[in-house]
Write a protein that holds these residues in place. Structure first.
Motif, PDB file in Angstrom:
ATOM      1  N   PRO A  28      98.670 102.324  28.529  1.00  0.00           N
ATOM      2  CA  PRO A  28      97.901 102.056  27.308  1.00  0.00           C
ATOM      3  C   PRO A  28      98.629 101.142  26.327  1.00  0.00           C
ATOM      4  CG  PRO A  28      98.828 104.273  27.275  1.00  0.00           C
ATOM      5  CD  PRO A  28      99.067 103.729  28.646  1.00  0.00           C
ATOM      6  N   ASP A  29      99.990 101.091  26.382  1.00  0.00           N
ATOM      7  CA  ASP A  29     100.753 100.277  25.437  1.00  0.00           C
ATOM      8  C   ASP A  29     101.086  98.890  25.979  1.00  0.00           C
ATOM      9  OD1 ASP A  29     100.817 102.412  23.638  1.00  0.00           O
ATOM     10  OD2 ASP A  29     102.615 103.264  24.584  1.00  0.00           O
ATOM     11  N   LEU A  30     100.527  98.527  27.144  1.00  0.00           N
ATOM     12  CA  LEU A  30     100.816  97.219  27.724  1.00  0.00           C
ATOM     13  C   LEU A  30     100.327  96.110  26.790  1.00  0.00           C
ATOM     14  CD1 LEU A  30     101.766  95.522  30.161  1.00  0.00           C
ATOM     15  CD2 LEU A  30      99.440  95.706  31.067  1.00  0.00           C
ATOM     16  N   ALA A  31     101.192  95.116  26.566  1.00  0.00           N
ATOM     17  CA  ALA A  31     100.847  94.003  25.680  1.00  0.00           C
ATOM     18  C   ALA A  31      99.716  93.182  26.290  1.00  0.00           C
ATOM     19  CB  ALA A  31     102.061  93.121  25.438  1.00  0.00           C
ATOM     20  N   PRO A  32      98.668  92.899  25.534  1.00  0.00           N
ATOM     21  CA  PRO A  32      97.591  92.047  26.060  1.00  0.00           C
ATOM     22  C   PRO A  32      98.061  90.609  26.209  1.00  0.00           C
ATOM     23  CG  PRO A  32      97.236  92.530  23.741  1.00  0.00           C
ATOM     24  CD  PRO A  32      98.405  93.364  24.157  1.00  0.00           C
ATOM     25  N   VAL A  33      97.300  89.824  26.935  1.00  0.00           N
ATOM     26  CA  VAL A  33      97.668  88.432  27.193  1.00  0.00           C
ATOM     27  C   VAL A  33      97.842  87.650  25.898  1.00  0.00           C
ATOM     28  CG1 VAL A  33      96.898  86.268  28.240  1.00  0.00           C
ATOM     29  CG2 VAL A  33      96.569  88.434  29.462  1.00  0.00           C
ATOM     30  N   SER A  34      96.993  87.913  24.920  1.00  0.00           N
ATOM     31  CA  SER A  34      97.087  87.195  23.643  1.00  0.00           C
ATOM     32  C   SER A  34      98.418  87.448  22.950  1.00  0.00           C
ATOM     33  CB  SER A  34      95.930  87.617  22.725  1.00  0.00           C
ATOM     34  OG  SER A  34      95.962  89.023  22.505  1.00  0.00           O
ATOM     35  N   ASP A  35      98.990  88.656  23.132  1.00  0.00           N
ATOM     36  CA  ASP A  35     100.291  88.954  22.529  1.00  0.00           C
ATOM     37  C   ASP A  35     101.426  88.307  23.312  1.00  0.00           C
ATOM     38  OD1 ASP A  35      99.054  90.382  20.584  1.00  0.00           O
ATOM     39  OD2 ASP A  35      99.697  92.368  21.273  1.00  0.00           O
ATOM     40  N   VAL A  36     101.342  88.340  24.641  1.00  0.00           N
ATOM     41  CA  VAL A  36     102.392  87.747  25.458  1.00  0.00           C
ATOM     42  C   VAL A  36     102.496  86.249  25.201  1.00  0.00           C
ATOM     43  CG1 VAL A  36     103.168  87.335  27.837  1.00  0.00           C
ATOM     44  CG2 VAL A  36     102.167  89.539  27.209  1.00  0.00           C
ATOM     45  N   LYS A  37     101.375  85.628  24.895  1.00  0.00           N
ATOM     46  CA  LYS A  37     101.401  84.197  24.580  1.00  0.00           C
ATOM     47  C   LYS A  37     102.199  83.903  23.318  1.00  0.00           C
ATOM     48  CE  LYS A  37      97.066  82.810  26.835  1.00  0.00           C
ATOM     49  NZ  LYS A  37      95.709  82.244  26.642  1.00  0.00           N
ATOM     50  N   ARG A  38     102.422  84.928  22.497  1.00  0.00           N
ATOM     51  CA  ARG A  38     103.161  84.738  21.244  1.00  0.00           C
ATOM     52  C   ARG A  38     104.641  85.103  21.376  1.00  0.00           C
ATOM     53  NH1 ARG A  38     101.899  88.025  17.563  1.00  0.00           N
ATOM     54  NH2 ARG A  38     100.394  89.419  18.549  1.00  0.00           N
ATOM     55  N   LEU A  39     105.148  85.197  22.612  1.00  0.00           N
ATOM     56  CA  LEU A  39     106.577  85.448  22.802  1.00  0.00           C
ATOM     57  C   LEU A  39     107.384  84.293  22.227  1.00  0.00           C
ATOM     58  CD1 LEU A  39     106.772  86.896  26.433  1.00  0.00           C
ATOM     59  CD2 LEU A  39     107.523  88.051  24.349  1.00  0.00           C
ATOM     60  N   SER A  40     108.379  84.623  21.403  1.00  0.00           N
ATOM     61  CA  SER A  40     109.213  83.598  20.768  1.00  0.00           C
ATOM     62  C   SER A  40     110.682  83.981  20.918  1.00  0.00           C
ATOM     63  CB  SER A  40     108.873  83.458  19.279  1.00  0.00           C
ATOM     64  OG  SER A  40     107.532  83.064  19.107  1.00  0.00           O
ATOM     65  N   CYS A  41     111.514  82.964  21.055  1.00  0.00           N
ATOM     66  CA  CYS A  41     112.952  83.186  21.190  1.00  0.00           C
ATOM     67  C   CYS A  41     113.536  83.543  19.826  1.00  0.00           C
ATOM     68  CB  CYS A  41     113.628  81.939  21.758  1.00  0.00           C
ATOM     69  SG  CYS A  41     115.404  82.132  21.974  1.00  0.00           S
ATOM     70  N   LEU A  42     114.074  84.756  19.723  1.00  0.00           N
ATOM     71  CA  LEU A  42     114.648  85.221  18.463  1.00  0.00           C
ATOM     72  C   LEU A  42     116.167  85.365  18.541  1.00  0.00           C
ATOM     73  CD1 LEU A  42     112.021  87.944  17.455  1.00  0.00           C
ATOM     74  CD2 LEU A  42     112.071  85.518  16.875  1.00  0.00           C
ATOM     75  N   GLY A  43     116.757  85.022  19.664  1.00  0.00           N
ATOM     76  CA  GLY A  43     118.212  85.127  19.785  1.00  0.00           C
ATOM     77  C   GLY A  43     118.726  84.386  20.993  1.00  0.00           C
ATOM     78  N   SER A  44     119.855  83.686  20.827  1.00  0.00           N
ATOM     79  CA  SER A  44     120.492  82.972  21.931  1.00  0.00           C
ATOM     80  C   SER A  44     121.982  83.270  21.879  1.00  0.00           C
ATOM     81  CB  SER A  44     120.242  81.465  21.814  1.00  0.00           C
ATOM     82  OG  SER A  44     120.828  80.770  22.898  1.00  0.00           O
ATOM     83  N   HIS A  45     122.539  83.714  23.017  1.00  0.00           N
ATOM     84  CA  HIS A  45     123.919  84.189  23.016  1.00  0.00           C
ATOM     85  C   HIS A  45     124.681  83.603  24.207  1.00  0.00           C
ATOM     86  CE1 HIS A  45     122.591  87.167  20.032  1.00  0.00           C
ATOM     87  NE2 HIS A  45     121.543  87.342  20.820  1.00  0.00           N
ATOM     88  N   PRO A  46     125.739  82.815  23.967  1.00  0.00           N
ATOM     89  CA  PRO A  46     126.586  82.298  25.058  1.00  0.00           C
ATOM     90  C   PRO A  46     127.583  83.357  25.500  1.00  0.00           C
ATOM     91  CG  PRO A  46     127.339  81.434  22.964  1.00  0.00           C
ATOM     92  CD  PRO A  46     126.132  82.282  22.656  1.00  0.00           C
TER      93      PRO A  46
END
Length: 499
Positions: free
Chosen positions: A186-204
């Motif tokens: 029931p808590d699975l992210a809908p397609v419209s939400d997955v399309k809004r995935l954004s990079c919030l952190g980058s770590h070397p």
């Protein structure tokens, strides 16, 4: 004009003095210097002291004007000569200034280069110290291993698939099959939400001296626990919540090809191009604490390309380019079954979600499906035009996704078995990974793409993420597809969340 001249300079003296001993008139300052230096008259070479000199009273000598300065043309010539000398001196000064500037610039360049070398050496020194400290901590924390993990022992003899092992696997398969049919998300992210995935952190997270992160895994129930393996031979556990490295495991001597995080124990599995696989166990009780190497698998004679954990959690498989794959007992640290002399080397290997079949990608561009009980090939999937480097089963166990160097991702229906769809991406496919619900598929190639099941048997593109500066080597979707972690040859671990 005075006719008295100095016996030394031949010029009228400004302060004349006379020596009765020599009979000569001198410029006082000149004769005093000679007396101090030699004690003799420079003209007659006689011994002479300051007491032998008598001051003379005379008008101050006025030096005669030189002949060249007695006329206007002569004075102009003198001024021209002085000007020429001044210009010559100015030119020489400018030349010297330019030379000095060049020397200073070269010295500054050398200083900057030296500073860079020193900084690099300091970084390498700090990294070496950190590795030594990590090894010291591992030695200091060497205590009895936790239950369910055995230390490395003599694995030369195979245990064999005993009736007890087969029974446990069969019971596990039946239990998982029953619960899987009833699962709901029931808590699975809908397609419209997955399309809004954004990079919030980058770590070397790995070393810059050997750039590139080759593999990644995320804990099944805790998205903040991430493990990566790199070209620098290190296995690193990253705490996404604190955004810093939690633990580092050093032991492999070549690049790490695969990492797997155990879902219920503080255990990490890793495979390497050094022909070994390792089991790392946490001995501190804290998942972010120190890990020690509990088992070293040395059954293979070539690069170990993949590791897969059995659903029971007590067994894992390894495959290699030496044309073999093996099943290992995690609790005993021994080999259960080593299947050798296959048609070609294996580049990828995965257990089915039920645990009774095993799929392996081969160098000969095919995928072999094995029956664990019989250790026999029950199906061969053909169609790729390059080595099959990665594969993943969907959560319901019906579908298998395979990725190849030919840039194609193929979806297979295992009930038939048939290729029901082919997805073409940019560049060789480095990783395919279904999420825990089986609804979304992450594909890592030159870019990172997410696909979703538009129908029960057809995938459609969801989004494409181009944040990495190099080929994406691995990607894992978090719980309910609400987060994503990926690694790349650009040495970065990137974390994505739905905004």
């Amino acid at each position: 004009m005075s006719t008295i001249v100095c016996a030394i300079s031949g010029q009228p003296p400004e302060e004349p003095c006379f020596s009765p001993k020599t009979g000569h008139v001198y410029e006082k300052r000149l004769i005093l210097k000679n007396i101090e230096s030699s004690g003799k008259c420079p003209v007659t070479k006689e011994e002479l002291t300051q007491d032998d000199l008598v001051d003379m009273k005379a008008n101050k000598a006025v030096r005669p004007r030189p002949a060249a300065a007695t006329s206007i043309p002569g004075m102009l010539q003198l001024l021209q000569s002085e000007w020429d000398a001044l210009m010559t001196e100015t030119y020489e000064l400018k030349t010297n200034l330019d030379t000095t500037r060049k020397q200073l610039s070269h010295a500054l360049y050398q200083h900057d280069a030296a500073c860079r070398v020193v900084a690099r050496l300091l970084r390498e020194r700090d990294a070496s110290r950190a590795q030594v400290q990590q090894l010291q901590e591992q030695l200091a924390n060497s205590r009895p291993l936790p239950a369910g993990v055995s230390a490395a022992g003599d694995d030369s003899a195979e245990i064999g698939l005993t009736p007890d092992i087969l029974q446990r696997m069969t019971e596990c398969s039946k239990a998982l099959s029953k619960t899987r049919k009833k699962r709901d998300f029931p808590d699975l992210a809908p397609v419209s939400d997955v399309k809004r995935l954004s990079c919030l952190g980058s770590h070397p997270t790995h070393q810059s001296t050997a750039p590139g992160i080759l593999c990644i895994d995320v804990h099944k129930t805790d998205d903040t626990r991430i493990v990566t393996g790199g070209v620098d031979t290190q296995v690193i556990i990253f705490d996404a919540k604190k955004e810093k490295m939690a633990a580092k495991m050093v032991g492999h001597t070549k690049k790490v090809t695969t990492v797997v995080m155990h879902p219920t124990r503080e255990v990490v599995l890793s495979a390497s191009a050094d022909n070994t696989a390792r089991v790392w166990a946490n001995t501190t009780g804290d998942w972010a604490g120190a890990y020690t190497c509990a088992t070293v698998v040395r059954r293979h004679t070539a690069e170990v390309t993949d590791i897969s954990l059995h659903p029971l959690g007590d067994f894992f498989s390894t495959c290699s380019r030496d044309k073999s794959w093996a099943l290992h007992d995690l609790t005993q640290g021994r080999v259960v079954r080593h299947v050798t002399d296959l048609a070609g080397g294996y580049t990828s290997l995965r257990f089915h979600p039920d645990g009774l079949i095993l799929a392996g990608g081969c160098e000969d561009k095919t995928v072999n499906v094995w029956d664990i009980k019989e250790q026999k090939i029950v199906a061969t999937l053909s169609g790729h035009e390059g080595e099959v480097d990665t594969l993943s089963f969907s959560e319901n166990g019906y579908y298998l996704a395979t990725g190849s160097r030919d840039g194609a991702v193929k979806i297979w229906d295992l009930r038939k078995p048939l290729n029901i769809q082919t997805l073409n991406v940019d560049g060789p496919v480095n990783s395919v990974r279904f999420d825990s619900t089986g609804q979304y598929l992450a594909v890592a190639a030159n870019t990172l793409q997410i696909f979703n099941f538009e129908t029960k048997s057809s995938l459609a593109p969801t989004c494409e993420l181009k944040d990495h500066q190099g080929p994406v080597m691995g990607a894992v979707l978090g719980q309910n597809a609400r987060s994503l972690a990926s690694v790349s040859m650009d040495r970065s671990l990137k974390l994505y969340h739905i905004r």
